[in-house]
Design a protein around this motif. Structure first.
Motif, PDB file in Angstrom:
ATOM      1  N   SER A  54       0.828  -1.203   0.000  1.00 21.89           N
ATOM      2  CA  SER A  54       0.000   0.000   0.000  1.00 21.89           C
ATOM      3  C   SER A  54       0.866   1.259   0.000  1.00 21.89           C
ATOM      4  CB  SER A  54      -0.929   0.001   1.216  1.00 21.89           C
ATOM      5  OG  SER A  54      -1.847  -1.079   1.162  1.00 21.89           O
ATOM      6  N   LYS A  73      -8.965  -5.741  -3.033  1.00 16.13           N
ATOM      7  CA  LYS A  73      -7.751  -5.174  -2.454  1.00 16.13           C
ATOM      8  C   LYS A  73      -7.816  -5.138  -0.932  1.00 16.13           C
ATOM      9  CE  LYS A  73      -6.886  -2.154  -6.447  1.00 16.13           C
ATOM     10  NZ  LYS A  73      -6.658  -0.758  -6.886  1.00 16.13           N
ATOM     11  N   GLY A  75      -6.308  -2.594   1.620  1.00 17.42           N
ATOM     12  CA  GLY A  75      -5.647  -1.304   1.485  1.00 17.42           C
ATOM     13  C   GLY A  75      -5.568  -0.987   0.001  1.00 17.42           C
ATOM     14  N   LEU A  76      -4.357  -0.778  -0.488  1.00 11.50           N
ATOM     15  CA  LEU A  76      -4.149  -0.583  -1.924  1.00 11.50           C
ATOM     16  C   LEU A  76      -3.546  -1.813  -2.577  1.00 11.50           C
ATOM     17  CD1 LEU A  76      -2.680   3.060  -1.928  1.00 11.50           C
ATOM     18  CD2 LEU A  76      -5.046   2.339  -2.350  1.00 11.50           C
TER      19      LEU A  76
END
Length: 399
Positions: A54, A73, A75-76
């Motif tokens: 992330s 996902k 987070g990222l």
């Protein structure tokens, strides 16, 4: 091929290998304990993966093609990214159990036994301690991934450690017989018939890399590679045995870990600045402290074997106090580096906290410091996490 298909193929192969290796290597009744440990390890790795991915994605260091991922996902971090730590944590413990299992006499004479003992001797748990400094130093200087970076990182990850620890285990055999710590995570107890093959294996796996890396660099790289290789050999081999020369033993041991970073800087053509020197000095003092503290636990077996060390000469109590002071100065040295380098001063704190309870240790109770030494081994991973965050911050500021 989508990332999902690649991840599934990777995980499937890892699960099959991990299950087979675990079944072949574990003792009766260890099944549940093994998979419980695997689950806990994956949980920790999943958290680290989510945090690091992330952070790097947010900084724009890399991205994923949306058409090749599911879109789920944490987070990222795409869910596919978690396949790699899952594959590693399933396969590698099983492989370790298989390589370190008990073997019959006939199998012990085979080539496979030599390779498994070589792997054990190379201390896989510590591989990252030499590969990371090289990779970080070179990548921060060049800011690009080159074949020299990849080759050098692999060299300092495995062959370098095989030589450093394998040579040590050969020439330390007599004292290792009296040391109950040997034969596991802290090194192999190599039978005499493997001594010569181990030395040949160390030479065969190191010389080609040293030649190629030397050809890829200039005089600065030649000098740093020569110092690094000499320190590896001189620390253990008969006739030199720097490990038995008090103070020189800690200086040489620290060179083992700092020299990969110096080699990386030399190959990258780094410009030497006061801040860079402060960083290297801090790293070197950290290495001296680590060696000195590690020597305390071996005072008794070393004295029985007639081996001198900084700890056997100045005693357990003074050695522990010296280690604390060295770690303190190493942390202070980081304050003289450019931002975000001063954040690295925090890294010295857990080592001091781990070592400080033994401030008044005696030579007779020195063996008890092994508990703190084992924590030290894992503290290195926590420190690596913090160093990587600083690394990412440094990279993002310069981008």
């Amino acid at each position: 091929m989508t990332y999902l298909r690649l991840a599934l193929a990777f995980i499937s192969a890892a699960i099959i290998a991990g299950v087979i290796f675990a079944r072949l290597g574990r003792a009766k009744g260890e099944g549940r304990q093994h998979w419980r440990a695997v689950g806990l390890a994956f949980a920790a790795l999943a958290v680290l993966t989510a945090v690091f991915d992330s952070a790097m994605i947010a900084m724009g260091l890399f991205h994923y093609d949306a058409s090749h991922i599911l879109g789920v996902k944490v987070g990222l971090a795409p869910i596919e990214d978690f396949s790699y730590p899952l594959a590693g944590v399933v396969a590698l413990p099983g492989l370790w159990m298989w390589l370190t299992r008990e073997r019959d006499r006939e199998h012990r004479q085979s080539r496979k036994y030599l390779l498994s003992q070589a792997l054990l001797a190379s201390r896989p748990v510590s591989w990252i301690n030499t590969a990371y400094p090289f990779a970080a130093a070179m990548l921060l200087t060049t800011r690009e991934v080159t074949w020299v970076l990849v080759l050098g990182t692999f060299y300092f990850l495995i062959p370098y450690n095989l030589a450093m620890y394998g040579i040590n285990d050969v020439f330390d055999y007599e004292s290792d017989l009296k040391n109950p710590r040997k034969g596991g995570i802290e090194g192999a107890l190599l039978p005499p018939r493997l001594h010569r093959p181990m030395l040949w294996l160390a030479a065969a796996t190191n010389v080609p890399f040293l030649v190629v890396l030397a050809l890829a660099g200039g005089p600065a790289a030649w000098m740093s590679l020569a110092v690094s290789a000499f320190a590896v050999v001189a620390y253990s081999v008969a006739g030199l045995r720097f490990k038995e020369r008090p103070v020189l033993d800690s200086l040489t041991s620290s060179t083992h870990f700092v020299s990969p970073a110096v080699v990386g800087l030399a190959l990258a053509g780094a410009v030497v600045t006061p801040g860079l020197l402060a960083l290297l000095v801090g790293f070197f003092l950290w290495g001296m402290a680590a060696h000195a503290f590690g020597a305390v636990q071996d005072i008794e077996p070393d004295r029985q074997a007639g081996i001198g060390s900084i700890a056997t000469v100045i005693g357990a109590r003074r050695t522990v106090r010296l280690a604390v002071v060295l770690w303190l100065i190493a942390g202070l040295a980081m304050l003289a580096t450019p931002w975000p380098g001063p954040l690295g001063a925090i890294i010295a704190v857990p080592y001091i906290v781990n070592c400080a309870p033994w401030w008044n240790v005696t030579d007779t109770t020195a063996g008890g410091t092994n508990a703190a030494w084992r924590r030290f081994i894992w503290l290195n991973y926590g420190s690596g996490f913090l160093v990587t965050l600083i690394f990412i911050l440094q990279w993002s500021q310069a981008s």
